[in-house]
Design an enzyme around this catalytic site. Sequence first.
Site, mmCIF file in Angstrom:
data_model
loop_
_atom_site.group_PDB
_atom_site.id
_atom_site.type_symbol
_atom_site.label_atom_id
_atom_site.label_comp_id
_atom_site.label_asym_id
_atom_site.label_seq_id
_atom_site.Cartn_x
_atom_site.Cartn_y
_atom_site.Cartn_z
ATOM 1 N N THR A 1 1.423 -4.395 4.349
ATOM 2 C CA THR A 1 1.316 -4.638 5.791
ATOM 3 C C THR A 1 0.755 -6.005 6.157
ATOM 4 O O THR A 1 1.049 -6.520 7.236
ATOM 5 C CB THR A 1 0.443 -3.553 6.454
ATOM 6 O OG1 THR A 1 -0.870 -3.565 5.879
ATOM 7 C CG2 THR A 1 1.067 -2.182 6.281
ATOM 8 N N ASP A 2 -0.041 -6.624 5.284
ATOM 9 C CA ASP A 2 -0.731 -7.854 5.687
ATOM 10 C C ASP A 2 0.231 -8.983 6.038
ATOM 11 O O ASP A 2 -0.034 -9.759 6.961
ATOM 12 C CB ASP A 2 -1.691 -8.314 4.584
ATOM 13 C CG ASP A 2 -2.963 -7.488 4.549
ATOM 14 O OD1 ASP A 2 -3.199 -6.708 5.494
ATOM 15 O OD2 ASP A 2 -3.735 -7.613 3.572
ATOM 16 N N LYS B 1 0.611 -7.701 13.060
ATOM 17 C CA LYS B 1 -0.437 -6.757 12.666
ATOM 18 C C LYS B 1 -1.729 -7.162 13.365
ATOM 19 O O LYS B 1 -2.194 -8.283 13.210
ATOM 20 C CB LYS B 1 -0.621 -6.763 11.146
ATOM 21 C CG LYS B 1 -1.667 -5.761 10.664
ATOM 22 C CD LYS B 1 -1.788 -5.771 9.141
ATOM 23 C CE LYS B 1 -2.862 -4.801 8.686
ATOM 24 N NZ LYS B 1 -3.035 -4.774 7.217
ATOM 25 N N THR C 1 0.817 -1.212 0.000
ATOM 26 C CA THR C 1 0.000 0.000 0.000
ATOM 27 C C THR C 1 0.849 1.261 0.000
ATOM 28 O O THR C 1 0.442 2.290 -0.537
ATOM 29 C CB THR C 1 -0.947 -0.006 1.221
ATOM 30 O OG1 THR C 1 -1.786 -1.166 1.156
ATOM 31 C CG2 THR C 1 -1.838 1.221 1.242
#
Length: 240
Positions: A87-88, A164, A11
Amino acid sequence: PSLSIVSTGGTIASRIDYRTGSVTSQFDAGDILVAIPELAKVAQYRTIPLATILSENMTPAIWQELARAVYKEIKNGVAGVIITHGTDTMAYSAAAVSFMIDTPVPVVFVGSQRSADRPSSDNAMNAVCAASAATSDLGEVAVVMHATTNDDTCAIHRGTRVRKMHSSRRDAFRSMGIDPLGSVAYPSREVTLRNSTVRRGSKTLALHDKLEEHCGLVQFYPGMSPDLLKVYEGYKGLVL
């Protein structure tokens, strides 16, 4: 100081597609430098476009390429390496690289929860804080992301102890079982490290890039049928 930015996409290197409402990875580290001019106040940069993917498409083979690229940049004398990443699965990649590289300099993973073209984007602050951490006395693999929902502090998390915890909050990342290694204040860019943090120059550079892909991760629950393990027949090992 001289830093290297190895871009893998995510992202932080994406724009929203208003036809679908999702983001697509559309540019690389060089474009990030143009989009975030404040980075030029922190260091000089060399950019390495390794991949342009969203992090759900990360693979162990790309981890190997990433570790080799980081090793090469450190061997060439950079003061630190920044890895831009979705980020995932960033926690997985940070842990993998932690085990694959013995590093004498900071190796900092960074991403953003919201794409650069959104007013609430966290990409610029996260990137500047990551660059600040990469020029600090840090000497290990870390993840640098928003520490709070405000634009005041980024947390420095150990690469093997970070997770996360939320899909959209800007402060989604947490250190598991330990306190963060430190923090980066914004906009002052002041880096504070805990005493337990591995320091710059503590380790000798080494690469451990052999990786066994035929391993499975299985969540056990009471009453689970042993037949479920037959799916992994031929694998080298399982983590339960």
